[in-house]
Design a protein around this motif. Sequence first.
Motif, PDB file in Angstrom:
ATOM      1  N   SER A 211     126.792   6.981 -48.310  1.00 51.46           N
ATOM      2  CA  SER A 211     126.815   8.287 -47.674  1.00 51.46           C
ATOM      3  C   SER A 211     127.749   9.137 -47.071  1.00 51.46           C
ATOM      4  O   SER A 211     128.171   9.767 -46.730  1.00 51.46           O
ATOM      5  CB  SER A 211     125.673   8.252 -46.009  1.00 51.46           C
ATOM      6  OG  SER A 211     126.976   6.763 -45.818  1.00 51.46           O
TER       7      SER A 211
ATOM      8  N   TYR B 247     120.769   2.745 -50.792  1.00 49.83           N
ATOM      9  CA  TYR B 247     121.903   4.054 -51.664  1.00 49.83           C
ATOM     10  C   TYR B 247     122.238   4.814 -51.151  1.00 49.83           C
ATOM     11  O   TYR B 247     123.574   5.693 -50.932  1.00 49.83           O
ATOM     12  CB  TYR B 247     120.422   4.275 -52.776  1.00 49.83           C
ATOM     13  CG  TYR B 247     121.525   5.060 -53.825  1.00 49.83           C
ATOM     14  CD1 TYR B 247     122.688   4.797 -54.433  1.00 49.83           C
ATOM     15  CD2 TYR B 247     121.296   6.402 -53.482  1.00 49.83           C
ATOM     16  CE1 TYR B 247     123.051   5.193 -55.515  1.00 49.83           C
ATOM     17  CE2 TYR B 247     122.339   7.537 -54.514  1.00 49.83           C
ATOM     18  CZ  TYR B 247     123.916   6.969 -55.184  1.00 49.83           C
ATOM     19  OH  TYR B 247     123.950   8.072 -55.550  1.00 49.83           O
ATOM     20  N   LYS B 248     121.225   5.115 -50.069  1.00 49.06           N
ATOM     21  CA  LYS B 248     121.304   6.490 -49.617  1.00 49.06           C
ATOM     22  C   LYS B 248     122.675   5.961 -48.595  1.00 49.06           C
ATOM     23  O   LYS B 248     123.613   6.465 -48.527  1.00 49.06           O
ATOM     24  CB  LYS B 248     119.889   7.176 -48.492  1.00 49.06           C
ATOM     25  CG  LYS B 248     120.596   8.487 -47.555  1.00 49.06           C
ATOM     26  CD  LYS B 248     119.194   8.887 -47.325  1.00 49.06           C
ATOM     27  CE  LYS B 248     119.907   9.769 -46.321  1.00 49.06           C
ATOM     28  NZ  LYS B 248     118.413  10.373 -45.470  1.00 49.06           N
ATOM     29  N   ASN B 249     122.553   5.289 -47.842  1.00 54.14           N
ATOM     30  CA  ASN B 249     123.303   4.397 -46.712  1.00 54.14           C
ATOM     31  C   ASN B 249     125.334   3.730 -47.212  1.00 54.14           C
ATOM     32  O   ASN B 249     126.002   4.560 -47.210  1.00 54.14           O
ATOM     33  CB  ASN B 249     123.572   3.135 -46.069  1.00 54.14           C
ATOM     34  CG  ASN B 249     121.902   3.912 -44.961  1.00 54.14           C
ATOM     35  OD1 ASN B 249     121.838   4.420 -44.670  1.00 54.14           O
ATOM     36  ND2 ASN B 249     121.503   2.442 -44.846  1.00 54.14           N
TER      37      ASN B 249
ATOM     38  N   THR C 177     116.715   3.663 -49.500  1.00 55.14           N
ATOM     39  CA  THR C 177     117.106   3.487 -48.167  1.00 55.14           C
ATOM     40  C   THR C 177     118.853   3.060 -48.533  1.00 55.14           C
ATOM     41  O   THR C 177     119.830   3.939 -47.604  1.00 55.14           O
ATOM     42  CB  THR C 177     116.815   3.091 -46.839  1.00 55.14           C
ATOM     43  OG1 THR C 177     115.190   3.882 -46.849  1.00 55.14           O
ATOM     44  CG2 THR C 177     117.243   3.247 -45.903  1.00 55.14           C
TER      45      THR C 177
END
Length: 395
Positions: free
Chosen positions: A9, A4-6, A2
């Motif tokens: 982004s 890393y995804k944020n 989560t």
Amino acid sequence: MTWYKNFSSQPHQPFFSSGMAFFILFLFLLFGVYTNELSLNDSILTYHAYSMIHIVFIQFFIGFLYVVFPRFLVQAQIKVEKYMKHFYLYFLSSIGFILSLIVQNSFIFIFVFLLLVAQILSFKTLYEIHKNSKVKNKYDTKWILICFFIGLLSHFLFFISFFDTSISFLLKQVAVNSGFYIFLFGIVFAVSQRMVPFFTQVKVPEYKIRKSSKIMETFFFLMVFKVSFTILDDSLLTLFIDTLFFIFIVNELVKWRLPIFKVSAIMWVLYISLYWIPVGFFISVLENSFNLLNINCIFEKASLHSFALGYFTTILIGFGTRVVLGHSNRTVYANNFTIFLFLFLQIVIVLRVFASFTLNSGLNYIFWINISSFFLLLILILWSSSYLKILLKGK
């Protein structure tokens, strides 16, 4: 994952984070050298210009341009997978460059080559967005790309200057001057003349944008002549072009009629950065005038640091603050702490310019360099304490 995804982004998050981290790290290395706490065989001083141009500032600009180019040109956003590959190449090559400074200078050219490859990929990405766009007005993005292309040439010249030839010193001179004045200064100015009036009109609807229609053409050709005359070390011709540049910038800023007292602090910090441009050219005019009149006065790098700290760094932090807050769904507002940092930065810039002139007196030049470096480091760390965690956390 989560986090890393944020974090990945939005393009500005990894690139701003990396740019600020390396800005702090390189300043720390400089501070260590000047205080004799670090011994790097003067390599950090030799590559100071390169590291600021092609490692630190460029990562801020890439993050910003990867966000705004698709918006300016009404194109799809750059895919996460693509810009993160670019980020890793910049980041890992920058780490390799620093380790080479500390451990083994002979490996530096490898990481300079990798950073050049990263810069070529960035240019290619932005050029494709520009080329594929059906938008009629591509004036600003065209000039950003022109300045960016000069940056590629500067970077390439810097790379080949590593190979010991009779013209290596000249190549490095051309690389540093074209990289600083046309690439770095050019991109900052191209973005400034687009975004500052636009942001002003958003905040003050009755404000009318009054830029010169050929502002970037004038800027570019004056800067090409400035770089040429600086490399030739001709004080008379440099004085002439700096005087023209001073008149051009002052006339432009007067024409803009920026409503200083109608906007908030986060806007007037952008205005302040612009006013450092004529200050820098005025100092350069004085320097070349003194040279021609044989007046013994050392200016060191006073005009250059007026640009690098007064203009580039001030507007970088100003734009950086806006982007970080605006793209994390926070109110774009400079609180008292941020205003203090902006004002403190202006004091530090004056200190650094003052340090240049201490060489003409009995004052301790190294002491004033260390004081200004220490406080600049402190400002960047304090800014990061509030805004870097937003970047790392993500939207």
